[in-house]
Design an enzyme around this catalytic site. Sequence first.
Site, short mmCIF file in Angstrom:
data_model
loop_
_atom_site.label_atom_id
_atom_site.label_comp_id
_atom_site.label_asym_id
_atom_site.label_seq_id
_atom_site.Cartn_x
_atom_site.Cartn_y
_atom_site.Cartn_z
N SER A 30 45.77 44.45 36.30
CA SER A 30 45.84 45.84 36.73
C SER A 30 46.93 46.06 37.79
O SER A 30 47.51 47.15 37.86
CB SER A 30 44.48 46.29 37.26
OG SER A 30 44.04 45.44 38.30
N ASP A 84 44.05 36.39 41.59
CA ASP A 84 42.64 36.63 41.93
C ASP A 84 42.35 36.22 43.36
O ASP A 84 41.49 36.82 44.01
CB ASP A 84 41.74 35.88 40.94
CG ASP A 84 41.99 36.35 39.52
OD1 ASP A 84 41.80 37.54 39.26
OD2 ASP A 84 42.42 35.53 38.68
N LYS A 94 44.44 32.10 39.55
CA LYS A 94 44.82 33.10 38.56
C LYS A 94 44.06 32.83 37.26
O LYS A 94 43.54 31.75 37.06
CB LYS A 94 46.33 33.03 38.29
CG LYS A 94 47.15 33.50 39.46
CD LYS A 94 48.63 33.62 39.13
CE LYS A 94 48.92 34.30 37.83
NZ LYS A 94 48.29 35.62 37.66
N GLY A 96 41.90 35.41 35.88
CA GLY A 96 40.79 36.34 35.69
C GLY A 96 40.96 37.15 34.40
O GLY A 96 39.99 37.55 33.77
N GLY A 97 42.20 37.36 34.02
CA GLY A 97 42.49 38.10 32.79
C GLY A 97 42.76 37.18 31.61
O GLY A 97 43.24 37.62 30.56
N GLU A 103 51.19 32.63 31.90
CA GLU A 103 51.62 32.97 33.27
C GLU A 103 52.22 31.73 33.95
O GLU A 103 53.24 31.81 34.63
CB GLU A 103 50.43 33.49 34.07
CG GLU A 103 49.95 34.86 33.59
CD GLU A 103 48.67 35.33 34.25
OE1 GLU A 103 48.41 36.53 34.17
OE2 GLU A 103 47.92 34.52 34.81
N LYS A 121 42.46 40.17 48.10
CA LYS A 121 42.71 38.89 47.42
C LYS A 121 43.05 37.75 48.39
O LYS A 121 43.16 36.60 47.97
CB LYS A 121 43.85 39.04 46.41
CG LYS A 121 43.70 40.19 45.41
CD LYS A 121 42.68 39.85 44.37
CE LYS A 121 42.53 40.89 43.28
NZ LYS A 121 43.66 41.13 42.46
#
Length: 215
Positions: A30, A84, A94, A96-97, A103, A121
Amino acid sequence: MSQDEGKRRSGDKAAEYVTDGSIVGVGTGSTVAFFIAALGRMKDRIEGAVSSSERSSALLKELGIPVLDLNAAGMLALYVDGADECDPQGRLIKGGGAALTREKIIAEASEKFVCIIDASKQVPVLGKFPVPIEVIPMARSLVARAIVRLGGQPVWRDGVVTDNGNWILDVHNWQVTDPVGLERELNQVPGVVSVGLFARRGADVVVVDGVVRGG
Ligand code: 5RP
Protein backbone atom coordinates in the site's frame (compact mmCIF):
# COMPACT_ATOMS: atom_id res chain seq x y z
CA MET A 1 -0.64 12.08 11.21
CA SER A 2 -2.64 9.08 9.97
CA GLN A 3 -0.81 5.95 8.84
CA ASP A 4 -2.09 6.49 5.31
CA GLU A 5 -0.84 10.07 5.24
CA GLY A 6 2.60 8.86 6.41
CA LYS A 7 2.66 6.30 3.60
CA ARG A 8 1.61 8.87 1.02
CA ARG A 9 4.29 11.34 2.10
CA SER A 10 6.97 8.63 1.96
CA GLY A 11 5.83 7.52 -1.50
CA ASP A 12 5.99 11.10 -2.76
CA LYS A 13 9.41 11.70 -1.18
CA ALA A 14 10.88 8.61 -2.89
CA ALA A 15 10.00 10.09 -6.28
CA GLU A 16 12.77 12.67 -5.65
CA TYR A 17 15.34 9.85 -5.98
CA VAL A 18 14.23 8.95 -9.52
CA THR A 19 16.64 10.12 -12.20
CA ASP A 20 15.66 11.06 -15.75
CA GLY A 21 15.77 8.27 -18.33
CA SER A 22 16.18 5.53 -15.72
CA ILE A 23 14.50 2.18 -15.13
CA VAL A 24 13.10 2.11 -11.60
CA GLY A 25 12.78 -0.96 -9.37
CA VAL A 26 9.34 -1.03 -7.78
CA GLY A 27 8.27 -2.98 -4.69
CA THR A 28 4.82 -4.05 -3.51
CA GLY A 29 2.21 -2.89 -1.02
CA SER A 30 0.00 0.00 0.00
CA THR A 31 2.93 2.40 0.59
CA VAL A 32 4.43 1.54 -2.79
CA ALA A 33 1.03 2.23 -4.37
CA PHE A 34 1.57 5.90 -3.44
CA PHE A 35 5.04 5.79 -5.02
CA ILE A 36 3.58 4.25 -8.18
CA ALA A 37 1.03 7.08 -8.30
CA ALA A 38 3.91 9.59 -8.05
CA LEU A 39 5.77 7.71 -10.81
CA GLY A 40 2.66 7.98 -12.96
CA ARG A 41 2.86 11.77 -12.69
CA MET A 42 6.44 11.71 -14.03
CA LYS A 43 6.16 8.76 -16.39
CA ASP A 44 7.46 10.69 -19.40
CA ARG A 45 10.78 11.16 -17.61
CA ILE A 46 11.54 7.43 -17.08
CA GLU A 47 12.17 4.51 -19.40
CA GLY A 48 10.07 2.12 -17.34
CA ALA A 49 9.97 -0.04 -14.21
CA VAL A 50 11.00 -3.49 -13.06
CA SER A 51 8.18 -4.80 -10.89
CA SER A 52 8.28 -7.11 -7.87
CA SER A 53 4.75 -8.50 -8.18
CA GLU A 54 1.80 -9.05 -10.48
CA ARG A 55 -0.09 -6.55 -8.29
CA SER A 56 2.45 -3.77 -8.83
CA SER A 57 2.75 -4.63 -12.54
CA ALA A 58 -1.00 -4.13 -12.93
CA LEU A 59 -0.84 -0.72 -11.19
CA LEU A 60 2.13 0.37 -13.32
CA LYS A 61 0.47 -0.73 -16.57
CA GLU A 62 -2.77 1.04 -15.64
CA LEU A 63 -0.77 4.27 -15.51
CA GLY A 64 0.96 3.58 -18.82
CA ILE A 65 4.39 2.86 -17.29
CA PRO A 66 6.25 0.14 -19.25
CA VAL A 67 7.05 -2.94 -17.12
CA LEU A 68 10.44 -4.31 -18.12
CA ASP A 69 12.27 -7.60 -17.57
CA LEU A 70 15.09 -7.47 -15.03
CA ASN A 71 17.28 -9.66 -17.25
CA ALA A 72 17.13 -7.03 -19.98
CA ALA A 73 17.38 -4.06 -17.61
CA GLY A 74 20.61 -5.11 -15.88
CA MET A 75 21.65 -3.33 -12.67
CA LEU A 76 19.21 -0.65 -11.54
CA ALA A 77 20.14 2.66 -9.96
CA LEU A 78 17.14 2.69 -7.63
CA TYR A 79 14.75 0.33 -5.87
CA VAL A 80 11.82 1.70 -3.85
CA ASP A 81 9.86 -0.56 -1.53
CA GLY A 82 7.97 -0.60 1.77
CA ALA A 83 8.51 -2.83 4.79
CA ASP A 84 6.62 -4.46 7.64
CA GLU A 85 9.33 -3.57 10.16
CA CYS A 86 12.53 -1.52 10.08
CA ASP A 87 15.24 -1.47 12.75
CA PRO A 88 17.65 1.43 13.44
CA GLN A 89 20.24 -0.07 11.03
CA GLY A 90 17.77 -0.22 8.12
CA ARG A 91 17.37 -3.99 8.38
CA LEU A 92 13.87 -5.08 7.48
CA ILE A 93 11.12 -7.61 7.75
CA LYS A 94 9.28 -7.81 4.43
CA GLY A 95 6.82 -10.15 2.78
CA GLY A 96 3.53 -9.20 4.43
CA GLY A 97 2.24 -9.00 0.87
CA ALA A 98 3.90 -12.32 -0.08
CA ALA A 99 6.13 -10.67 -2.69
CA LEU A 100 9.41 -11.12 -0.79
CA THR A 101 11.32 -13.24 -3.31
CA ARG A 102 11.04 -10.88 -6.26
CA GLU A 103 11.52 -7.95 -3.89
CA LYS A 104 14.77 -9.47 -2.66
CA ILE A 105 16.00 -10.10 -6.19
CA ILE A 106 15.39 -6.51 -7.25
CA ALA A 107 16.90 -5.10 -4.03
CA GLU A 108 20.05 -7.11 -4.75
CA ALA A 109 20.11 -5.86 -8.35
CA SER A 110 19.89 -2.22 -7.31
CA GLU A 111 22.56 0.25 -6.31
CA LYS A 112 20.29 2.19 -3.94
CA PHE A 113 17.38 0.75 -1.94
CA VAL A 114 15.06 3.45 -0.63
CA CYS A 115 12.66 2.01 1.93
CA ILE A 116 9.43 3.94 2.44
CA ILE A 117 7.46 3.49 5.63
CA ASP A 118 5.15 5.23 8.07
CA ALA A 119 6.30 5.70 11.67
CA SER A 120 4.47 2.59 12.95
CA LYS A 121 6.97 0.33 11.13
CA GLN A 122 9.98 1.46 13.18
CA VAL A 123 11.14 -1.01 15.86
CA PRO A 124 14.24 -1.29 18.06
CA VAL A 125 14.53 -5.07 17.40
CA LEU A 126 12.94 -6.99 14.51
CA GLY A 127 10.44 -9.74 15.26
CA LYS A 128 7.14 -8.42 16.54
CA PHE A 129 5.79 -8.75 13.00
CA PRO A 130 5.92 -12.45 11.98
CA VAL A 131 8.83 -13.21 9.64
CA PRO A 132 7.52 -14.47 6.27
CA ILE A 133 9.39 -17.31 4.58
CA GLU A 134 8.57 -18.46 1.03
CA VAL A 135 8.87 -22.23 0.70
CA ILE A 136 8.57 -24.84 -2.03
CA PRO A 137 5.21 -26.50 -1.19
CA MET A 138 6.60 -30.05 -0.70
CA ALA A 139 9.14 -28.70 1.84
CA ARG A 140 6.63 -26.90 4.06
CA SER A 141 6.81 -29.33 7.00
CA LEU A 142 10.56 -29.86 6.69
CA VAL A 143 11.18 -26.11 6.83
CA ALA A 144 8.66 -25.69 9.66
CA ARG A 145 10.56 -28.24 11.78
CA ALA A 146 13.85 -26.42 11.13
CA ILE A 147 12.21 -23.15 12.22
CA VAL A 148 10.98 -24.72 15.48
CA ARG A 149 14.55 -25.89 16.18
CA LEU A 150 15.62 -22.26 15.71
CA GLY A 151 13.07 -21.11 18.30
CA GLY A 152 10.29 -19.78 16.04
CA GLN A 153 6.62 -20.71 15.71
CA PRO A 154 5.77 -21.22 12.03
CA VAL A 155 2.20 -20.69 10.84
CA TRP A 156 1.24 -21.64 7.28
CA ARG A 157 -0.43 -18.72 5.46
CA ASP A 158 -3.18 -21.02 4.32
CA GLY A 159 -4.73 -20.28 0.93
CA VAL A 160 -1.94 -17.95 -0.20
CA VAL A 161 0.09 -18.90 -3.27
CA THR A 162 2.93 -16.56 -4.24
CA ASP A 163 3.48 -15.19 -7.75
CA ASN A 164 6.13 -17.94 -8.04
CA GLY A 165 3.66 -20.74 -7.18
CA ASN A 166 5.02 -21.29 -3.66
CA TRP A 167 3.70 -21.08 -0.09
CA ILE A 168 4.41 -18.79 2.87
CA LEU A 169 5.24 -19.67 6.47
CA ASP A 170 4.89 -16.78 8.92
CA VAL A 171 7.18 -17.20 11.89
CA HIS A 172 5.86 -15.82 15.18
CA ASN A 173 7.61 -15.11 18.47
CA TRP A 174 11.10 -14.49 17.17
CA GLN A 175 13.19 -11.78 18.79
CA VAL A 176 15.57 -11.32 15.87
CA THR A 177 18.68 -10.11 17.67
CA ASP A 178 21.04 -11.34 14.91
CA PRO A 179 19.11 -10.75 11.65
CA VAL A 180 22.12 -11.31 9.37
CA GLY A 181 22.98 -14.64 11.05
CA LEU A 182 19.38 -15.85 11.10
CA GLU A 183 18.86 -14.90 7.45
CA ARG A 184 22.02 -16.81 6.51
CA GLU A 185 21.02 -19.88 8.53
CA LEU A 186 17.49 -20.04 7.13
CA ASN A 187 18.73 -19.63 3.57
CA GLN A 188 20.56 -22.94 3.99
CA VAL A 189 17.45 -25.01 4.74
CA PRO A 190 16.49 -26.97 1.60
CA GLY A 191 13.07 -25.86 0.36
CA VAL A 192 13.45 -22.25 1.54
CA VAL A 193 13.05 -20.01 -1.49
CA SER A 194 13.65 -16.78 0.38
CA VAL A 195 13.49 -15.28 3.84
CA GLY A 196 11.63 -12.08 4.66
CA LEU A 197 14.60 -10.77 6.61
CA PHE A 198 16.34 -8.13 4.52
CA ALA A 199 19.42 -7.81 6.72
CA ARG A 200 22.51 -8.67 4.66
CA ARG A 201 21.14 -6.32 2.02
CA GLY A 202 19.00 -3.85 3.95
CA ALA A 203 17.85 -0.36 3.03
CA ASP A 204 20.35 2.34 2.08
CA VAL A 205 17.88 5.14 2.79
CA VAL A 206 14.82 4.98 5.05
CA VAL A 207 12.02 7.50 4.56
CA VAL A 208 9.61 7.77 7.51
CA ASP A 209 6.39 9.75 7.08
CA GLY A 210 8.05 11.57 4.16
CA VAL A 211 11.23 12.48 6.04
CA VAL A 212 14.63 10.87 5.35
CA ARG A 213 15.79 9.21 8.57
CA GLY A 214 19.12 10.49 9.77
CA GLY A 215 19.16 12.79 6.76
C1 5RP B 1 5.18 -6.96 0.43
C2 5RP B 1 6.00 -6.18 1.39
C3 5RP B 1 5.50 -4.81 1.74
O1 5RP B 1 6.50 -3.89 1.48
C4 5RP B 1 5.15 -4.77 3.20
O2 5RP B 1 4.21 -5.78 3.48
C5 5RP B 1 4.58 -3.41 3.61
O3 5RP B 1 3.34 -3.22 3.01
P1 5RP B 1 2.48 -1.91 3.21
O4 5RP B 1 3.20 -0.79 2.52
O5 5RP B 1 1.16 -2.23 2.56
O6 5RP B 1 2.33 -1.66 4.68
O7 5RP B 1 7.00 -6.58 1.87
O8 5RP B 1 5.69 -8.26 0.28
